[in-house]
Design a protein around this motif. Structure first.
Motif, PDB file in Angstrom:
ATOM      1  N   SER A 135      -7.738   3.717   0.726  1.00 41.92           N
ATOM      2  CA  SER A 135      -8.736   2.997  -0.064  1.00 41.92           C
ATOM      3  C   SER A 135      -8.532   1.491   0.041  1.00 41.92           C
ATOM      4  CB  SER A 135      -8.662   3.416  -1.537  1.00 41.92           C
ATOM      5  OG  SER A 135      -9.016   4.768  -1.694  1.00 41.92           O
TER       6      SER A 135
ATOM      7  N   THR B   8     -11.424   8.508   5.219  1.00 46.95           N
ATOM      8  CA  THR B   8     -10.563   9.575   5.737  1.00 46.95           C
ATOM      9  C   THR B   8     -11.021   9.928   7.137  1.00 46.95           C
ATOM     10  OG1 THR B   8      -9.705  11.805   5.387  1.00 46.95           O
ATOM     11  CG2 THR B   8     -11.994  11.438   4.784  1.00 46.95           C
TER      12      THR B   8
ATOM     13  N   GLU C 147     -16.439   6.958   1.233  1.00 45.40           N
ATOM     14  CA  GLU C 147     -17.086   6.840  -0.076  1.00 45.40           C
ATOM     15  C   GLU C 147     -17.009   5.382  -0.505  1.00 45.40           C
ATOM     16  OE1 GLU C 147     -16.673   9.000  -4.395  1.00 45.40           O
ATOM     17  OE2 GLU C 147     -14.850   8.239  -3.451  1.00 45.40           O
TER      18      GLU C 147
ATOM     19  N   GLU D 209      -6.251   9.981   2.741  1.00 43.35           N
ATOM     20  CA  GLU D 209      -7.297   8.995   2.489  1.00 43.35           C
ATOM     21  C   GLU D 209      -6.660   7.618   2.334  1.00 43.35           C
ATOM     22  OE1 GLU D 209     -10.719  11.534   0.131  1.00 43.35           O
ATOM     23  OE2 GLU D 209      -9.174  10.520  -1.045  1.00 43.35           O
TER      24      GLU D 209
ATOM     25  N   ARG E  92     -14.679  -0.034  -4.702  1.00 44.18           N
ATOM     26  CA  ARG E  92     -13.686   0.602  -3.824  1.00 44.18           C
ATOM     27  C   ARG E  92     -14.373   1.274  -2.647  1.00 44.18           C
ATOM     28  NH1 ARG E  92     -12.612   5.767  -4.341  1.00 44.18           N
ATOM     29  NH2 ARG E  92     -13.287   5.753  -6.516  1.00 44.18           N
TER      30      ARG E  92
ATOM     31  N   SER F 160       0.812  -1.222   0.000  1.00 48.68           N
ATOM     32  CA  SER F 160       0.000   0.000   0.000  1.00 48.68           C
ATOM     33  C   SER F 160       0.843   1.269   0.000  1.00 48.68           C
ATOM     34  CB  SER F 160      -0.932   0.012   1.217  1.00 48.68           C
ATOM     35  OG  SER F 160      -0.179   0.029   2.415  1.00 48.68           O
TER      36      SER F 160
ATOM     37  N   ASN G 241      -9.888  -1.985  -2.057  1.00 52.11           N
ATOM     38  CA  ASN G 241     -10.583  -2.363  -3.289  1.00 52.11           C
ATOM     39  C   ASN G 241     -11.218  -3.741  -3.185  1.00 52.11           C
ATOM     40  OD1 ASN G 241      -8.459  -4.171  -3.574  1.00 52.11           O
ATOM     41  ND2 ASN G 241      -7.339  -2.872  -5.028  1.00 52.11           N
TER      42      ASN G 241
ATOM     43  N   THR H 223     -13.252   4.225   0.199  1.00 52.88           N
ATOM     44  CA  THR H 223     -12.230   5.204   0.577  1.00 52.88           C
ATOM     45  C   THR H 223     -12.616   5.836   1.913  1.00 52.88           C
ATOM     46  OG1 THR H 223     -11.753   5.679  -1.743  1.00 52.88           O
ATOM     47  CG2 THR H 223     -11.000   7.283  -0.117  1.00 52.88           C
TER      48      THR H 223
END
Length: 476
Positions: A180, A120, A133, A178, A116, A17, A182, A118
């Motif tokens: 993410s 934060t 999101e 952020e 995905r 990552s 997947n 995401t």
């Protein structure tokens, strides 16, 4: 799925990552934080407890903060995020972002449509952190579900998703980190969870991740910490006898924790407000009484300093590193005042400010009063000066909170009389009409309130009677 096994799996899933690899210790620290915040089973006796989907979701959210020690706090913040527009506008009807993780782990159809997620923990609103999101496919069309803190009530009602602009509603912080996750992340994680359920095996490792937690538990037991404890912490500047190591002592009917001085911390006293059944001011009075006894026993000084309250355990008090004023171009042009009275006024003012800053508030009140006495001889002359100048000060400072609080102290008594009888007499004498107790927290607050107003009056006197400028470059 066990917590230790999950830490290894998440470590493997996150190894690509970033350009720098995470080390196992980082995941141990994150999981330790999660246990401390109650987001994972806590204690060696619960080591073989199977994790729920919400436990796993919290562990995933704990990967988001930059600093591992914040994992538990962030898991709470992110776990409560709710969908903009309500469940009807959410991914598979999920009511929270934690539910999204549970659905992805349990439902293969959800994983196939998922693209995905995401997350934060940046400030996404005024005094509000966290946002998410989820991007997924629905009837062949790409859709997005947004998640916000549950305090954003107006965004949680049906239809709110139609006018929601994530770029406009998530720009409170000038910079935002952020993270993410997947489809492949959740596919592999779901497979590991299924294998763990199908082929039962003991938790990995020897349980050493609980050693620090157990040592800390023993330490807190020795210090008398309870499940519902709330501590007041007060730093102390002293030269009285103090324990070399932290220690629980009994003082009268109260339990106090004493912590020693270290390179980063000052000596400190800590009292459990709940366990000792006291409020904050009563607790501060008890600490002052203790320091007074120690000052008498050792015939030395013991000064209660700054502190705070609210922690569930005793916390060392960091040494103060007070800010001070500096100037790139230091312009100075002053002379020693020619008047003996002016020199004495400035000397008394400095002593009063020093005393006020270092907790000797009785001495501060007395010195401010002495400044006024330099040219006002006798009780009546001083009272008259305070009467005239307090009214002028009040008229010039209509929104000054210190004056408002001071007037509340005075009650029905005229301020000029209160200053003489309840301030000057109270701190200068100890007769039957003066019972000021510098250990009593209520009395300390009263005197600090009076000192702030008398400070303003003393400055007014020096400026008017001696015409002394407060500019460093005035040439006076």
């Amino acid at each position: 799925m066990y917590a230790k096994n999950l830490a290894r799996i998440l470590g493997l899933l996150c190894q690509d990552s970033d350009v720098s690899h995470s080390i196992p210790q980082e995941f141990d620290d994150r999981f330790d934080s999660l246990r401390r915040y109650g987001k994972l089973p806590r204690g060696r006796e619960r080591r073989e407890e199977q994790l729920t989907p919400h436990h796993i979701a919290a562990a995933i959210f704990g990967l988001v903060p930059l600093h591992p020690g914040w994992a538990g706090h962030v898991a709470i913040v992110l776990g409560g995020l709710r969908p903009v527009g309500g469940p009807g506008a959410s991914f598979f009807g999920a009511e929270t972002i934690s539910d999204v993780v549970g659905i992805l782990l349990a439902v293969e159809e959800a994983r196939k449509s998922f693209i995905r997620m995401t997350l934060t923990v940046a400030e996404t609103g005024v005094n509000s952190n966290g946002g998410a999101e989820v991007v997924y496919l629905h009837d062949g069309q790409k859709r997005r579900a947004y998640f916000v803190p549950d305090g954003a009530i107006s965004l949680l009602s049906p239809g709110a998703e139609n006018g929601f602009d994530p770029d406009r509603n998530r720009m409170n912080a000038p910079a935002m980190r952020e993270m993410s996750f997947n489809q492949e992340f959740f596919r592999r994680l779901a497979r590991e969870c299924a294998l763990a359920e199908r082929f039962a095996a003991p938790p990995e490792g020897d349980g050493s991740e609980y050693n620090v937690e157990e040592a800390e538990r023993i330490r807190y037991q020795k210090l008398g910490v309870r499940n519902n404890s709330r501590y007041l912490h007060i730093g102390v500047d002293n030269q009285v006898t103090w324990p070399k190591e932290e220690q629980l002592i009994t003082f009268d009917r109260y339990q106090l924790v004493l912590m020693p001085k270290t390179k980063e911390h000052v000596q400190s006293v800590h009292i459990d407000l709940i366990g000792n059944r006291v409020d904050q001011r009563t607790a501060l009075t008890v600490i002052n009484r203790f320091l007074s006894v120690m000052a008498w026993c050792d015939d030395n000084f013991a000064i209660a300093g700054f502190g705070w309250s609210g922690n569930p355990v005793p916390v060392p008090v960091t040494k103060r590193d007070l800010a001070f004023t500096t100037a790139t171009h230091y312009i100075f042009d002053r002379k020693i005042p020619g008047s003996e009275e002016a020199r004495r006024a400035l000397a008394l003012f400095r002593e009063a400010r020093n005393a006020q800053q270092n907790g000797f508030v009785s001495y501060a009140v007395l010195n401010y009063y002495k400044i006024i006495e330099i040219r006002n001889y006798g009780k009546e002359a001083v009272r008259k000066w305070f009467l005239t100048n307090f009214e002028a000060l009040q008229a010039a400072s209509k929104k000054n909170d210190d004056i408002t609080r001071f007037l509340a102290l005075c009650g029905s008594e005229p301020p000029h009389k209160y200053i003489h009888d309840s301030c000057r007499i109270a701190v200068a004498h100890a007769g039957k009409h003066s019972k000021s107790d510098p250990d009593d927290a209520h009395e300390i607050v009263r005197l600090h309130t009076a000192a702030r107003v008398m400070h303003l009056l003393a400055r007014r006197f020096i400026e008017q009677d001696f015409a002394i400028s407060d500019l460093m470059y005035s040439g006076d």
